[in-house]
Design a protein around this motif. Sequence first.
Motif, PDB file in Angstrom:
ATOM      1  N   ALA A   5       0.840  -1.198   0.000  1.00 27.79           N
ATOM      2  CA  ALA A   5       0.000   0.000   0.000  1.00 27.79           C
ATOM      3  C   ALA A   5       0.872   1.244   0.000  1.00 27.79           C
ATOM      4  N   TRP A   6       2.034   1.141   0.628  1.00 28.11           N
ATOM      5  CA  TRP A   6       3.002   2.237   0.613  1.00 28.11           C
ATOM      6  C   TRP A   6       4.387   1.667   0.901  1.00 28.11           C
ATOM      7  N   HIS A   7       5.398   2.421   0.510  1.00 23.18           N
ATOM      8  CA  HIS A   7       6.771   1.965   0.691  1.00 23.18           C
ATOM      9  C   HIS A   7       7.411   2.514   1.955  1.00 23.18           C
ATOM     10  N   TYR A   8       7.076   3.758   2.303  1.00 22.19           N
ATOM     11  CA  TYR A   8       7.634   4.363   3.505  1.00 22.19           C
ATOM     12  C   TYR A   8       6.530   5.066   4.286  1.00 22.19           C
ATOM     13  N   VAL A   9       6.722   5.125   5.590  1.00 25.69           N
ATOM     14  CA  VAL A   9       5.914   5.967   6.466  1.00 25.69           C
ATOM     15  C   VAL A   9       6.844   7.035   7.031  1.00 25.69           C
ATOM     16  N   LEU A  10       6.491   8.297   6.808  1.00 32.48           N
ATOM     17  CA  LEU A  10       7.322   9.403   7.273  1.00 32.48           C
ATOM     18  C   LEU A  10       6.559  10.230   8.297  1.00 32.48           C
ATOM     19  N   LYS A  11       7.221  10.552   9.385  1.00 29.11           N
ATOM     20  CA  LYS A  11       6.614  11.390  10.418  1.00 29.11           C
ATOM     21  C   LYS A  11       6.945  12.853  10.145  1.00 29.11           C
ATOM     22  N   LYS A  58       7.646   5.466  -5.808  1.00 32.52           N
ATOM     23  CA  LYS A  58       7.356   5.191  -4.408  1.00 32.52           C
ATOM     24  C   LYS A  58       6.024   5.803  -3.999  1.00 32.52           C
ATOM     25  N   VAL A  59       5.310   5.070  -3.158  1.00 35.55           N
ATOM     26  CA  VAL A  59       4.140   5.601  -2.467  1.00 35.55           C
ATOM     27  C   VAL A  59       4.536   5.791  -1.010  1.00 35.55           C
ATOM     28  N   VAL A  60       4.285   6.981  -0.490  1.00 39.04           N
ATOM     29  CA  VAL A  60       4.722   7.332   0.864  1.00 39.04           C
ATOM     30  C   VAL A  60       3.514   7.740   1.699  1.00 39.04           C
ATOM     31  N   LYS A  61       3.440   7.222   2.899  1.00 38.19           N
ATOM     32  CA  LYS A  61       2.393   7.637   3.829  1.00 38.19           C
ATOM     33  C   LYS A  61       2.963   8.689   4.758  1.00 38.19           C
ATOM     34  N   LEU A  62       2.344   9.869   4.746  1.00 36.28           N
ATOM     35  CA  LEU A  62       2.766  10.945   5.644  1.00 36.28           C
ATOM     36  C   LEU A  62       1.913  10.911   6.900  1.00 36.28           C
ATOM     37  N   GLN A  63       2.548  10.838   8.036  1.00 41.05           N
ATOM     38  CA  GLN A  63       1.866  10.953   9.321  1.00 41.05           C
ATOM     39  C   GLN A  63       2.216  12.326   9.886  1.00 41.05           C
ATOM     40  N   ARG A 209      16.166   2.058  11.782  1.00 44.97           N
ATOM     41  CA  ARG A 209      16.389   2.583  13.130  1.00 44.97           C
ATOM     42  C   ARG A 209      15.845   3.985  13.350  1.00 44.97           C
ATOM     43  N   SER A 210      15.666   4.771  12.297  1.00 46.17           N
ATOM     44  CA  SER A 210      15.163   6.135  12.456  1.00 46.17           C
ATOM     45  C   SER A 210      13.659   6.085  12.706  1.00 46.17           C
ATOM     46  N   PRO A 211      13.181   6.592  13.844  1.00 46.08           N
ATOM     47  CA  PRO A 211      11.750   6.493  14.167  1.00 46.08           C
ATOM     48  C   PRO A 211      10.846   7.259  13.217  1.00 46.08           C
ATOM     49  N   GLY A 212      11.383   8.282  12.546  1.00 43.96           N
ATOM     50  CA  GLY A 212      10.560   9.070  11.641  1.00 43.96           C
ATOM     51  C   GLY A 212      10.487   8.528  10.231  1.00 43.96           C
ATOM     52  N   VAL A 213      11.259   7.471   9.941  1.00 42.09           N
ATOM     53  CA  VAL A 213      11.277   6.857   8.612  1.00 42.09           C
ATOM     54  C   VAL A 213      11.109   5.358   8.784  1.00 42.09           C
ATOM     55  N   LYS A 214       9.971   4.844   8.375  1.00 37.82           N
ATOM     56  CA  LYS A 214       9.699   3.420   8.502  1.00 37.82           C
ATOM     57  C   LYS A 214       9.489   2.806   7.128  1.00 37.82           C
ATOM     58  N   LEU A 215      10.171   1.707   6.871  1.00 38.67           N
ATOM     59  CA  LEU A 215      10.029   0.975   5.626  1.00 38.67           C
ATOM     60  C   LEU A 215       8.862   0.009   5.736  1.00 38.67           C
ATOM     61  N   SER A 216       8.022  -0.024   4.711  1.00 36.76           N
ATOM     62  CA  SER A 216       6.887  -0.939   4.713  1.00 36.76           C
ATOM     63  C   SER A 216       7.372  -2.378   4.661  1.00 36.76           C
ATOM     64  N   ASN A 220       4.721  -8.784   6.942  1.00 35.10           N
ATOM     65  CA  ASN A 220       4.577  -8.886   8.388  1.00 35.10           C
ATOM     66  C   ASN A 220       3.478  -8.039   8.975  1.00 35.10           C
ATOM     67  N   ASP A 221       3.140  -6.892   8.317  1.00 30.17           N
ATOM     68  CA  ASP A 221       2.207  -5.986   8.971  1.00 30.17           C
ATOM     69  C   ASP A 221       0.918  -5.768   8.185  1.00 30.17           C
ATOM     70  N   GLY A 222       0.624  -6.659   7.260  1.00 33.49           N
ATOM     71  CA  GLY A 222      -0.681  -6.604   6.614  1.00 33.49           C
ATOM     72  C   GLY A 222      -0.848  -5.507   5.594  1.00 33.49           C
ATOM     73  N   LEU A 223       0.255  -5.005   5.027  1.00 33.39           N
ATOM     74  CA  LEU A 223       0.145  -3.914   4.078  1.00 33.39           C
ATOM     75  C   LEU A 223      -0.030  -4.404   2.643  1.00 33.39           C
ATOM     76  N   ALA A 224       0.023  -5.710   2.417  1.00 33.83           N
ATOM     77  CA  ALA A 224      -0.127  -6.229   1.064  1.00 33.83           C
ATOM     78  C   ALA A 224      -1.535  -5.972   0.553  1.00 33.83           C
ATOM     79  N   VAL A 225      -1.624  -5.526  -0.692  1.00 34.13           N
ATOM     80  CA  VAL A 225      -2.935  -5.228  -1.251  1.00 34.13           C
ATOM     81  C   VAL A 225      -3.327  -6.181  -2.371  1.00 34.13           C
ATOM     82  N   ASP A 226      -2.355  -6.962  -2.866  1.00 31.72           N
ATOM     83  CA  ASP A 226      -2.708  -7.862  -3.947  1.00 31.72           C
ATOM     84  C   ASP A 226      -2.047  -9.228  -3.781  1.00 31.72           C
ATOM     85  N   ALA A 227      -1.821  -9.646  -2.555  1.00 30.85           N
ATOM     86  CA  ALA A 227      -1.234 -10.954  -2.308  1.00 30.85           C
ATOM     87  C   ALA A 227      -2.235 -12.032  -2.687  1.00 30.85           C
ATOM     88  N   PRO A 228      -1.784 -13.141  -3.247  1.00 31.18           N
ATOM     89  CA  PRO A 228      -2.698 -14.212  -3.649  1.00 31.18           C
ATOM     90  C   PRO A 228      -3.388 -14.819  -2.451  1.00 31.18           C
TER      91      PRO A 228
END
Length: 235
Positions: A5-11, A58-63, A209-216, A220-228
């Motif tokens: 759904a996204w590649h990175y989450v940025l704070k 890249k698709v990025v989620k901004l928090q 390790r950087s708390p403001g930059v998270k890799l999807s 593991n965390d259910g972000l797949a949108v087209d998994a078989p």
Amino acid sequence: MSGVAWHYVLKFIITGDAAVGKSSLLIRLTDQRFLANPDPTLGVEFGSKLITIPEENKVVKLQCWDTAGTESFRSITRSYYRGAAGCLLVYDVTSRQSFVNARSWLQDVREHADPHLTCILVGNKVDLCADEDPTDPGQDPPTPADAPAKPGRRKREVTTDEAHIWAQEEGLLFVETSAKSGQNVEIAFERATRDILEKVRKGVFDEDRSPGVKLSQPKNDGLAVDAPTPTSRCC
């Protein structure tokens, strides 16, 4: 981009004086609408937005954390600076005092946030300026601060050139915006995002390790949108 759904989450944090339009910028980004008289922010408010950076594929989620601009909440809002990868430092182009106070907000951010944080100086409310067209989607040319105000408009108190020069001196990105018309609002976040992704590529931000930059991690965390979908076979 298949499979996530996204590649990175940025704070991101949004900071600056009260009434410069921080909440309006966030609402414009997340909801594509404008509130003429938003309620004052008490402590912090939160919003998120998915943006696409085509050249990065890249698709990025901004928090985004919108922080209160009053001194009484300053100790609370400082705690949200920690771990942020990006910051919108906002002032009102029709309020010189908000631009002067941006220096103390920047000092606060640098004392409490990640030292590698990307900060973009945002001059908001250009739609109120006497000689600017708020419907123009492009970046406005420099505007004199002594331009006479027309009815229903305000006098610009901070020139584009002055703000741009200060941003360069402090190592900040810079853009002028209108939360009312939407002018340059997404551009502000996109420019900061591109700068953060560049720092990730250079290893400045550690995506593990950087708390403001998270890799999807779609497995593991259910972000797949087209998994078989698993299927079962009989016998």
